[in-house]
Design a protein around this motif. Structure first.
Motif, PDB file in Angstrom:
ATOM      1  N   LEU A  60      39.807  11.863  24.597  1.00 14.29           N
ATOM      2  CA  LEU A  60      39.205  12.313  23.341  1.00 14.29           C
ATOM      3  C   LEU A  60      39.119  13.835  23.302  1.00 14.29           C
ATOM      4  O   LEU A  60      39.375  14.452  22.267  1.00 14.29           O
ATOM      5  CB  LEU A  60      37.816  11.699  23.170  1.00 14.29           C
ATOM      6  CG  LEU A  60      37.750  10.178  23.055  1.00 14.29           C
ATOM      7  CD1 LEU A  60      36.304   9.735  22.832  1.00 14.29           C
ATOM      8  CD2 LEU A  60      38.644   9.666  21.937  1.00 14.29           C
ATOM      9  N   ALA A  64      40.991  16.114  20.524  1.00 15.74           N
ATOM     10  CA  ALA A  64      40.156  16.916  19.626  1.00 15.74           C
ATOM     11  C   ALA A  64      40.694  18.322  19.436  1.00 15.74           C
ATOM     12  O   ALA A  64      40.372  18.972  18.429  1.00 15.74           O
ATOM     13  CB  ALA A  64      38.729  16.973  20.144  1.00 15.74           C
ATOM     14  N   LEU A  67      42.286  18.839  16.148  1.00 15.51           N
ATOM     15  CA  LEU A  67      41.472  18.798  14.937  1.00 15.51           C
ATOM     16  C   LEU A  67      41.267  20.206  14.383  1.00 15.51           C
ATOM     17  O   LEU A  67      41.365  21.188  15.129  1.00 15.51           O
ATOM     18  CB  LEU A  67      40.103  18.192  15.249  1.00 15.51           C
ATOM     19  CG  LEU A  67      40.042  16.723  15.660  1.00 15.51           C
ATOM     20  CD1 LEU A  67      38.607  16.368  16.078  1.00 15.51           C
ATOM     21  CD2 LEU A  67      40.510  15.817  14.540  1.00 15.51           C
ATOM     22  N   LEU A  72      31.482  16.703  14.343  1.00 14.48           N
ATOM     23  CA  LEU A  72      31.438  15.328  13.874  1.00 14.48           C
ATOM     24  C   LEU A  72      30.337  14.555  14.591  1.00 14.48           C
ATOM     25  O   LEU A  72      29.983  14.864  15.725  1.00 14.48           O
ATOM     26  CB  LEU A  72      32.778  14.632  14.130  1.00 14.48           C
ATOM     27  CG  LEU A  72      34.034  15.304  13.557  1.00 14.48           C
ATOM     28  CD1 LEU A  72      35.283  14.603  14.078  1.00 14.48           C
ATOM     29  CD2 LEU A  72      33.997  15.295  12.038  1.00 14.48           C
ATOM     30  N   HIS A 110      38.036   5.208  21.798  1.00 20.38           N
ATOM     31  CA  HIS A 110      38.174   5.628  20.403  1.00 20.38           C
ATOM     32  C   HIS A 110      36.857   6.253  19.956  1.00 20.38           C
ATOM     33  O   HIS A 110      35.794   5.951  20.504  1.00 20.38           O
ATOM     34  CB  HIS A 110      38.515   4.443  19.506  1.00 20.38           C
ATOM     35  CG  HIS A 110      39.870   3.869  19.747  1.00 20.38           C
ATOM     36  ND1 HIS A 110      40.166   3.092  20.858  1.00 20.38           N
ATOM     37  CD2 HIS A 110      41.020   3.958  19.033  1.00 20.38           C
ATOM     38  CE1 HIS A 110      41.441   2.744  20.813  1.00 20.38           C
ATOM     39  NE2 HIS A 110      41.980   3.248  19.725  1.00 20.38           N
ATOM     40  N   TYR A 111      36.968   7.106  18.955  1.00 16.95           N
ATOM     41  CA  TYR A 111      35.781   7.761  18.410  1.00 16.95           C
ATOM     42  C   TYR A 111      35.659   7.354  16.950  1.00 16.95           C
ATOM     43  O   TYR A 111      36.527   7.676  16.127  1.00 16.95           O
ATOM     44  CB  TYR A 111      35.911   9.279  18.540  1.00 16.95           C
ATOM     45  CG  TYR A 111      34.672  10.059  18.142  1.00 16.95           C
ATOM     46  CD1 TYR A 111      33.480   9.924  18.852  1.00 16.95           C
ATOM     47  CD2 TYR A 111      34.703  10.946  17.069  1.00 16.95           C
ATOM     48  CE1 TYR A 111      32.350  10.656  18.498  1.00 16.95           C
ATOM     49  CE2 TYR A 111      33.581  11.681  16.714  1.00 16.95           C
ATOM     50  CZ  TYR A 111      32.409  11.531  17.430  1.00 16.95           C
ATOM     51  OH  TYR A 111      31.289  12.253  17.079  1.00 16.95           O
ATOM     52  N   VAL A 113      33.963   7.854  13.598  1.00 15.60           N
ATOM     53  CA  VAL A 113      33.253   8.964  12.954  1.00 15.60           C
ATOM     54  C   VAL A 113      32.474   8.460  11.744  1.00 15.60           C
ATOM     55  O   VAL A 113      33.030   7.775  10.884  1.00 15.60           O
ATOM     56  CB  VAL A 113      34.236  10.066  12.502  1.00 15.60           C
ATOM     57  CG1 VAL A 113      33.464  11.286  12.014  1.00 15.60           C
ATOM     58  CG2 VAL A 113      35.185  10.429  13.631  1.00 15.60           C
ATOM     59  N   PHE A 142      39.867  13.064   6.832  1.00 16.27           N
ATOM     60  CA  PHE A 142      40.768  12.052   7.387  1.00 16.27           C
ATOM     61  C   PHE A 142      42.068  11.998   6.607  1.00 16.27           C
ATOM     62  O   PHE A 142      43.157  11.878   7.196  1.00 16.27           O
ATOM     63  CB  PHE A 142      40.078  10.685   7.395  1.00 16.27           C
ATOM     64  CG  PHE A 142      39.397  10.350   8.684  1.00 16.27           C
ATOM     65  CD1 PHE A 142      39.966   9.456   9.584  1.00 16.27           C
ATOM     66  CD2 PHE A 142      38.190  10.941   9.018  1.00 16.27           C
ATOM     67  CE1 PHE A 142      39.348   9.150  10.782  1.00 16.27           C
ATOM     68  CE2 PHE A 142      37.557  10.643  10.220  1.00 16.27           C
ATOM     69  CZ  PHE A 142      38.141   9.738  11.107  1.00 16.27           C
ATOM     70  N   LEU A 147      44.371  11.582   9.975  1.00 19.15           N
ATOM     71  CA  LEU A 147      43.809  11.257  11.288  1.00 19.15           C
ATOM     72  C   LEU A 147      44.011   9.779  11.614  1.00 19.15           C
ATOM     73  O   LEU A 147      43.723   8.901  10.809  1.00 19.15           O
ATOM     74  CB  LEU A 147      42.317  11.600  11.328  1.00 19.15           C
ATOM     75  CG  LEU A 147      41.970  13.077  11.135  1.00 19.15           C
ATOM     76  CD1 LEU A 147      40.481  13.291  11.302  1.00 19.15           C
ATOM     77  CD2 LEU A 147      42.749  13.957  12.111  1.00 19.15           C
ATOM     78  N   TRP A 151      40.914   8.508  16.450  1.00 17.80           N
ATOM     79  CA  TRP A 151      39.899   8.733  15.417  1.00 17.80           C
ATOM     80  C   TRP A 151      39.868   7.548  14.455  1.00 17.80           C
ATOM     81  O   TRP A 151      40.910   7.089  13.984  1.00 17.80           O
ATOM     82  CB  TRP A 151      40.198  10.026  14.651  1.00 17.80           C
ATOM     83  CG  TRP A 151      40.612  11.142  15.554  1.00 17.80           C
ATOM     84  CD1 TRP A 151      41.824  11.777  15.572  1.00 17.80           C
ATOM     85  CD2 TRP A 151      39.841  11.737  16.594  1.00 17.80           C
ATOM     86  NE1 TRP A 151      41.846  12.729  16.559  1.00 17.80           N
ATOM     87  CE2 TRP A 151      40.641  12.729  17.210  1.00 17.80           C
ATOM     88  CE3 TRP A 151      38.554  11.532  17.079  1.00 17.80           C
ATOM     89  CZ2 TRP A 151      40.203  13.510  18.264  1.00 17.80           C
ATOM     90  CZ3 TRP A 151      38.106  12.304  18.144  1.00 17.80           C
ATOM     91  CH2 TRP A 151      38.917  13.283  18.717  1.00 17.80           C
ATOM     92  N   THR A 152      38.670   7.062  14.175  1.00 18.43           N
ATOM     93  CA  THR A 152      38.480   5.955  13.239  1.00 18.43           C
ATOM     94  C   THR A 152      37.353   6.315  12.281  1.00 18.43           C
ATOM     95  O   THR A 152      36.285   6.760  12.720  1.00 18.43           O
ATOM     96  CB  THR A 152      38.115   4.658  13.985  1.00 18.43           C
ATOM     97  OG1 THR A 152      39.152   4.331  14.904  1.00 18.43           O
ATOM     98  CG2 THR A 152      37.931   3.509  12.997  1.00 18.43           C
TER      99      THR A 152
END
Length: 203
Positions: A60, A64, A67, A72, A110-111, A113, A142, A147, A151-152
């Motif tokens: 992650l 990142a 990004l 976040l 997974h992250y 958001v 997103f 994304l 990223w979810t």
């Protein structure tokens, strides 16, 4: 403006989901984490208590860096055997880099958001904006940057009945419940300004 990580906003437990001008988000069984990628490309992932989580979730932290400059709020989760596996998250903590690397290969994190706390492309600091505006900016982030995993975007609905159906149908996959957030509510770090219903009951 100084770049710093805010304190996480919290939720108070309630028996029933509230009605009214609320947004409802699915609550996953994971690690709450604030993620920051500052303009100098430095990445911090910190727990609600402020613990640095980068060593346990290097995939992650690496992702990142791609990004834009943002802060976040979200949940780190791991899927295993068709459901969320909290024990797999625990296996990432206080381990050697070699052990963590093996976990990354077998079950990547997974992250998910659910809030946007800073976005340089949308005017910088945004916690004082109402939830509905923060959510719109998060969805735009997103879409604009296309994304994809890890990223979810956290599922959200304005329909209480749909939120209740999530609590019934998604529980076997590891969804703990639903968090209700006032559409006009600002982000208040440290305050229990959201409401969380953990278990479904037949209304």
């Amino acid at each position: 403006m100084e770049w710093r990580l805010p304190e996480a906003m919290l939720a108070k437990a309630v028996k029933d989901l509230p009605t009214g001008p609320f947004a409802y988000e699915a609550k996953r069984d994971g690690f709450r984490a604030i993620l920051s990628r500052n303009p100098e490309y430095a990445v911090e992932i910190r727990s609600r208590q402020g613990t640095l989580l980068n060593p346990g979730f290097p995939e992650l932290a690496a992702a990142a860096r791609d990004l834009p400059p943002v802060i976040l709020d979200g949940e780190i989760v791991i899927w295993h055997d068709g459901r969320l596996a909290f024990v797999r998250l625990l296996r990432r903590l206080n381990r050697s880099p070699e052990s963590v690397a093996a976990e990354v290969r077998s079950t990547p994190a997974h992250y998910v958001v659910f809030d946007l706390l800073r976005d340089e492309g949308a005017g910088g600091n945004v916690p004082r904006l109402p939830y509905q505006d923060r959510r719109a900016r998060l969805e735009a982030l997103f879409a604009e940057h296309e994304l994809k995993p890890p990223w979810t975007l956290c599922p959200m609905t304005l329909d209480r009945s749909e939120a209740l159906s999530w609590m019934r149908e998604w529980a076997p996959a590891g969804i703990e419940g639903v968090v209700a957030k006032r559409l006009a509510g600002t982000y208040q770090g440290g305050a229990r300004g959201w409401e969380k219903a953990r278990k479904w009951t037949p209304w």
